[in-house]
Design a protein around this motif. Structure first.
Motif, PDB file in Angstrom:
ATOM      1  N   ARG A  94     -41.303  11.501 -27.414  1.00 54.60           N
ATOM      2  CA  ARG A  94     -42.015  10.427 -28.120  1.00 54.60           C
ATOM      3  C   ARG A  94     -42.618  10.944 -29.422  1.00 54.60           C
ATOM      4  O   ARG A  94     -42.531  10.282 -30.464  1.00 54.60           O
ATOM      5  CB  ARG A  94     -43.120   9.859 -27.221  1.00 54.60           C
ATOM      6  N   GLN A  95     -43.217  12.133 -29.341  1.00 56.23           N
ATOM      7  CA  GLN A  95     -43.806  12.712 -30.560  1.00 56.23           C
ATOM      8  C   GLN A  95     -42.736  13.009 -31.605  1.00 56.23           C
ATOM      9  O   GLN A  95     -42.926  12.741 -32.800  1.00 56.23           O
ATOM     10  CB  GLN A  95     -44.582  13.989 -30.216  1.00 56.23           C
ATOM     11  N   ALA A  96     -41.606  13.555 -31.158  1.00 59.89           N
ATOM     12  CA  ALA A  96     -40.524  13.852 -32.108  1.00 59.89           C
ATOM     13  C   ALA A  96     -39.968  12.566 -32.706  1.00 59.89           C
ATOM     14  O   ALA A  96     -39.643  12.508 -33.905  1.00 59.89           O
ATOM     15  CB  ALA A  96     -39.422  14.629 -31.400  1.00 59.89           C
ATOM     16  N   GLU A  97     -39.868  11.503 -31.906  1.00 61.00           N
ATOM     17  CA  GLU A  97     -39.362  10.228 -32.419  1.00 61.00           C
ATOM     18  C   GLU A  97     -40.323   9.633 -33.436  1.00 61.00           C
ATOM     19  O   GLU A  97     -39.905   9.118 -34.482  1.00 61.00           O
ATOM     20  CB  GLU A  97     -39.143   9.263 -31.252  1.00 61.00           C
ATOM     21  N   GLU A  98     -41.607   9.691 -33.150  1.00 66.00           N
ATOM     22  CA  GLU A  98     -42.603   9.175 -34.091  1.00 66.00           C
ATOM     23  C   GLU A  98     -42.559   9.944 -35.413  1.00 66.00           C
ATOM     24  O   GLU A  98     -42.626   9.344 -36.505  1.00 66.00           O
ATOM     25  CB  GLU A  98     -44.006   9.256 -33.475  1.00 66.00           C
ATOM     26  N   ALA A  99     -42.431  11.282 -35.328  1.00 66.84           N
ATOM     27  CA  ALA A  99     -42.351  12.087 -36.551  1.00 66.84           C
ATOM     28  C   ALA A  99     -41.087  11.757 -37.336  1.00 66.84           C
ATOM     29  O   ALA A  99     -41.102  11.667 -38.568  1.00 66.84           O
ATOM     30  CB  ALA A  99     -42.387  13.567 -36.206  1.00 66.84           C
ATOM     31  N   PHE A 100     -39.966  11.548 -36.623  1.00 66.00           N
ATOM     32  CA  PHE A 100     -38.715  11.210 -37.291  1.00 66.00           C
ATOM     33  C   PHE A 100     -38.814   9.853 -37.986  1.00 66.00           C
ATOM     34  O   PHE A 100     -38.377   9.684 -39.128  1.00 66.00           O
ATOM     35  CB  PHE A 100     -37.564  11.206 -36.272  1.00 66.00           C
TER      36      PHE A 100
ATOM     37  N   GLU B 281     -41.533   8.323 -38.998  1.00 62.07           N
ATOM     38  CA  GLU B 281     -42.461   8.439 -40.140  1.00 62.07           C
ATOM     39  C   GLU B 281     -41.771   9.095 -41.330  1.00 62.07           C
ATOM     40  O   GLU B 281     -41.909   8.643 -42.477  1.00 62.07           O
ATOM     41  CB  GLU B 281     -43.686   9.258 -39.728  1.00 62.07           C
ATOM     42  N   GLU B 282     -41.012  10.152 -41.060  1.00 59.27           N
ATOM     43  CA  GLU B 282     -40.298  10.836 -42.139  1.00 59.27           C
ATOM     44  C   GLU B 282     -39.182   9.959 -42.700  1.00 59.27           C
ATOM     45  O   GLU B 282     -38.910   9.961 -43.902  1.00 59.27           O
ATOM     46  CB  GLU B 282     -39.720  12.147 -41.620  1.00 59.27           C
ATOM     47  N   ARG B 283     -38.515   9.201 -41.832  1.00 57.09           N
ATOM     48  CA  ARG B 283     -37.424   8.336 -42.276  1.00 57.09           C
ATOM     49  C   ARG B 283     -37.930   7.208 -43.173  1.00 57.09           C
ATOM     50  O   ARG B 283     -37.312   6.842 -44.164  1.00 57.09           O
ATOM     51  CB  ARG B 283     -36.736   7.746 -41.046  1.00 57.09           C
ATOM     52  N   ASP B 284     -39.084   6.667 -42.798  1.00 57.53           N
ATOM     53  CA  ASP B 284     -39.630   5.535 -43.559  1.00 57.53           C
ATOM     54  C   ASP B 284     -40.366   5.982 -44.831  1.00 57.53           C
ATOM     55  O   ASP B 284     -40.740   5.142 -45.640  1.00 57.53           O
ATOM     56  CB  ASP B 284     -40.565   4.708 -42.675  1.00 57.53           C
TER      57      ASP B 284
END
Length: 193
Positions: free
Chosen positions: A136-142, A144-147
């Motif tokens: 979940r943390q890795a998905e949230e970071a991804f 955030e970085e993607r957007d």
């Protein structure tokens, strides 16, 4: 014919009968003429034992009642010795003790297996929970970085997605040319006209 002038029967079919006949002839002179030997030997019956006929019939008839089985006196005389009875009792005790020990060991193994299984499930659940949280943390970071739409950082996004380590061989295709192009574009971005 034999020495006494009697004709001998043919004992080719039964060698035991021939042996008995020869022995009877030899013992004829020793025994009295009143009790000739018989080649047909039958086991004593219960009636003969009760009436007192036979070698020990009168003694057995006085001592105990005789059953209809002619060999029952053998089973009555066959007693197990004391040492064998003691050995059997000791073996039964030892086997009972071993059975008890085995049952205890089996119960202990079952309890240990149940505890280990519960521990394994607890560890598995903890590990699964930890993996879900890190995903979940890795998905949230991804996300955030993607957007993140900061101008001029497009190639850095591409470089973060791509693996530029030449030693990792995850793909079966040769991607070295693409890798070199991405690195070249990252170092010298194209100029907009």
């Amino acid at each position: 014919m034999d020495e006494t002038g009697q004709q001998q029967p043919n004992f080719d079919d039964d060698p035991a009968a021939g042996f008995l006949a020869r022995e009877q002839d030899e013992l004829q002179g020793i025994m009295s003429d009143d009790a000739p030997l018989s080649t047909d030997v039958a086991p004593p019956t219960g009636e003969g034992l009760q009436s007192g006929s036979g070698l020990f019939g009168s003694q057995l008839a006085d001592e105990q009642p005789v059953s209809s089985d002619p060999y029952s006196f053998i089973s009555q005389m066959d007693e197990t010795p004391e040492c064998i009875r003691q050995w059997k009792q000791e073996q039964e005790k030892m086997l009972a003790e071993k059975d008890g020990e085995e049952a205890e060991a089996l119960e202990e193994l079952r309890a240990n297996a149940k505890k280990e299984l519960e521990d394994w499930y607890t560890h598995f659940e903890d590990q699964l929970k930890h993996t879900k949280e890190s995903n979940r943390q890795a998905e949230e970071a991804f996300i955030e970085e993607r957007d993140n739409t900061t101008p001029g950082h497009e190639w850095e996004k591409v470089a973060n997605i791509c693996d530029f380590n030449p030693k990792s061989n995850k793909n079966t295709k040769d991607v070295s040319r693409m890798r070199s192009m991405f690195l070249q574009l990252k170092q010298t971005p194209p100029v907009k006209a």
